[in-house]
Design an enzyme around this catalytic site. Sequence first.
Site, PDB file in Angstrom:
ATOM      1  N   ARG A 121       0.843  -1.204   0.000  1.00  0.00           N
ATOM      2  CA  ARG A 121       0.000   0.000   0.000  1.00  0.00           C
ATOM      3  C   ARG A 121       0.869   1.240   0.000  1.00  0.00           C
ATOM      4  O   ARG A 121       2.027   1.204   0.402  1.00  0.00           O
ATOM      5  CB  ARG A 121      -0.903   0.009   1.238  1.00  0.00           C
ATOM      6  CG  ARG A 121      -2.075  -0.959   1.144  1.00  0.00           C
ATOM      7  CD  ARG A 121      -2.873  -0.946   2.443  1.00  0.00           C
ATOM      8  NE  ARG A 121      -3.317   0.389   2.766  1.00  0.00           N
ATOM      9  CZ  ARG A 121      -3.079   1.011   3.923  1.00  0.00           C
ATOM     10  NH1 ARG A 121      -2.379   0.412   4.862  1.00  0.00           N
ATOM     11  NH2 ARG A 121      -3.537   2.216   4.144  1.00  0.00           N
ATOM     12  N   LYS A 186       3.464  -6.651  12.149  1.00  0.00           N
ATOM     13  CA  LYS A 186       2.652  -6.989  10.968  1.00  0.00           C
ATOM     14  C   LYS A 186       2.855  -8.439  10.531  1.00  0.00           C
ATOM     15  O   LYS A 186       3.974  -8.896  10.310  1.00  0.00           O
ATOM     16  CB  LYS A 186       3.021  -6.038   9.829  1.00  0.00           C
ATOM     17  CG  LYS A 186       2.117  -6.161   8.627  1.00  0.00           C
ATOM     18  CD  LYS A 186       2.029  -4.839   7.923  1.00  0.00           C
ATOM     19  CE  LYS A 186       1.549  -4.976   6.506  1.00  0.00           C
ATOM     20  NZ  LYS A 186       1.328  -3.677   5.888  1.00  0.00           N
ATOM     21  N   ARG A 322      -0.110   5.096  20.507  1.00  0.00           N
ATOM     22  CA  ARG A 322       0.640   6.140  21.199  1.00  0.00           C
ATOM     23  C   ARG A 322       1.534   5.495  22.237  1.00  0.00           C
ATOM     24  O   ARG A 322       1.088   4.631  22.990  1.00  0.00           O
ATOM     25  CB  ARG A 322      -0.299   7.095  21.930  1.00  0.00           C
ATOM     26  CG  ARG A 322      -1.218   7.839  21.016  1.00  0.00           C
ATOM     27  CD  ARG A 322      -1.423   9.240  21.494  1.00  0.00           C
ATOM     28  NE  ARG A 322      -0.306  10.059  21.070  1.00  0.00           N
ATOM     29  CZ  ARG A 322      -0.005  11.238  21.602  1.00  0.00           C
ATOM     30  NH1 ARG A 322      -0.709  11.698  22.606  1.00  0.00           N
ATOM     31  NH2 ARG A 322       1.000  11.934  21.158  1.00  0.00           N
TER      32      ARG A 322
HETATM   33  C1  BTN Z   1       0.588  -3.748   2.376  1.00  0.00           C
HETATM   34  O1  BTN Z   1       0.348  -4.071   3.539  1.00  0.00           O
HETATM   35  O2  BTN Z   1       1.302  -2.785   2.104  1.00  0.00           O
HETATM   36  C2  BTN Z   1      -0.021  -4.562   1.275  1.00  0.00           C
HETATM   37  C3  BTN Z   1       0.853  -5.722   0.900  1.00  0.00           C
HETATM   38  C4  BTN Z   1       0.265  -6.587  -0.188  1.00  0.00           C
HETATM   39  C5  BTN Z   1       1.269  -7.594  -0.693  1.00  0.00           C
HETATM   40  C6  BTN Z   1       0.662  -8.578  -1.641  1.00  0.00           C
HETATM   41  S1  BTN Z   1       1.742  -9.921  -1.980  1.00  0.00           S
HETATM   42  C7  BTN Z   1       0.681 -10.463  -3.251  1.00  0.00           C
HETATM   43  C8  BTN Z   1       0.177  -9.233  -3.965  1.00  0.00           C
HETATM   44  N1  BTN Z   1       1.097  -8.836  -5.020  1.00  0.00           N
HETATM   45  C9  BTN Z   1       1.672  -7.678  -4.767  1.00  0.00           C
HETATM   46  O3  BTN Z   1       2.526  -7.123  -5.494  1.00  0.00           O
HETATM   47  N2  BTN Z   1       1.236  -7.181  -3.599  1.00  0.00           N
HETATM   48  C10 BTN Z   1       0.246  -8.045  -2.999  1.00  0.00           C
END
Ligand code: BTN
Length: 325
Positions: A121, A186, A322
């Site tokens: 993201r 995460k 926080r």
């Molecule tokens: C995030 O948390 O930033 C989202 C991560 C999403 C990763 C997955 S792996 C499979 C699919 N292909 C990608 O290039 N990204 C998503």
Amino acid sequence: MNAHSFAVLRLLADGAFHSGEALAQRLDLSRASIWQALQGVEAAGVELYSVRGRGYRLAAPIDWLDGQRIAEAQGASAARFHVELHDEIDSTNTLLMQRAAVGAAHGTVIAAERQTAGRGRLGRRWQGELGGSLMFSLLWRFPFGVAQLSGLSLAVGLAIVQALEQLGVQGAGLKWPNDVLYQGRKLAGVLIEVQGDALGPSCAVIGIGINCRLSAATQATIDQAVTDLAQAGMGAVPRNRLLAAVLGELAVVLARFERDGFAGLLGDWQARHLFHRREVDLLAPSGLRRAVAVLGVDADGALLVDGGAGVETVRVGELSLRAKS
Ligand code: BTN
């Protein structure tokens, strides 16, 4: 990795020693080609032992994604999905977005053992590990328009947590909008990309990355606090069963989303929201960071916060707990 790297890795997947000569014979290649293929494997982060007189051995066996084992674990719901497995591609989302534009079927799944340009993201990179991550994208077609897809990314996070619960993982939860965390770190991320008209129809490419067992070296390359399912108590993570379980939960959650919108999932989502009624820092896209209290989420999946001037609705932003002073 080069053209032979995956073939060599598959021969080594049992975790036993194999001599360079035996590998070369099995694949009808020269020993130099085997050596070359294995250079790529190490560069991709796979830990390999090389012992004079015995040959090569993987530090940990690889549990490959396998179409038949995925279908067995899916049972009757296998018919709803078309699963396509790749060794190495740039990004499962990128490929599936291209396929979606030329009519790929609803329920198409593209999974890869390795991504060379995995995307996260907010323009970030997504770092996975061969055999240690589950990385896939699912194409879902909706009869309505993109305007009605708000809340979809929260619904997907919920499906992942429910699948983990089904497999016995306790204590995983959600951070708005859709990160899956375990003990504040995460565990999985979701990248959703959409195509279609405002009035419909539309489709979403739902990209999911789950950390199953990441080496310390991979974890060190990631610029946020991460963890994996092994640390969350899952031991050896059966990736084929995990993929089947997540797809199964997605089928149920997405059907409910299609029928009732996110409103129908709000209670289940909020019950797993780790920051519910907590004091957090909210980072806006502008870079502004401020302290707010999380009140909940609304029927569109927007975050409701109180920053001191009453209830505010937040659609984009990043949360962090926080630090207690
Ligand atoms: C995030 O948390 O930033 C989202 C991560 C999403 C990763 C997955 S792996 C499979 C699919 N292909 C990608 O290039 N990204 C998503």
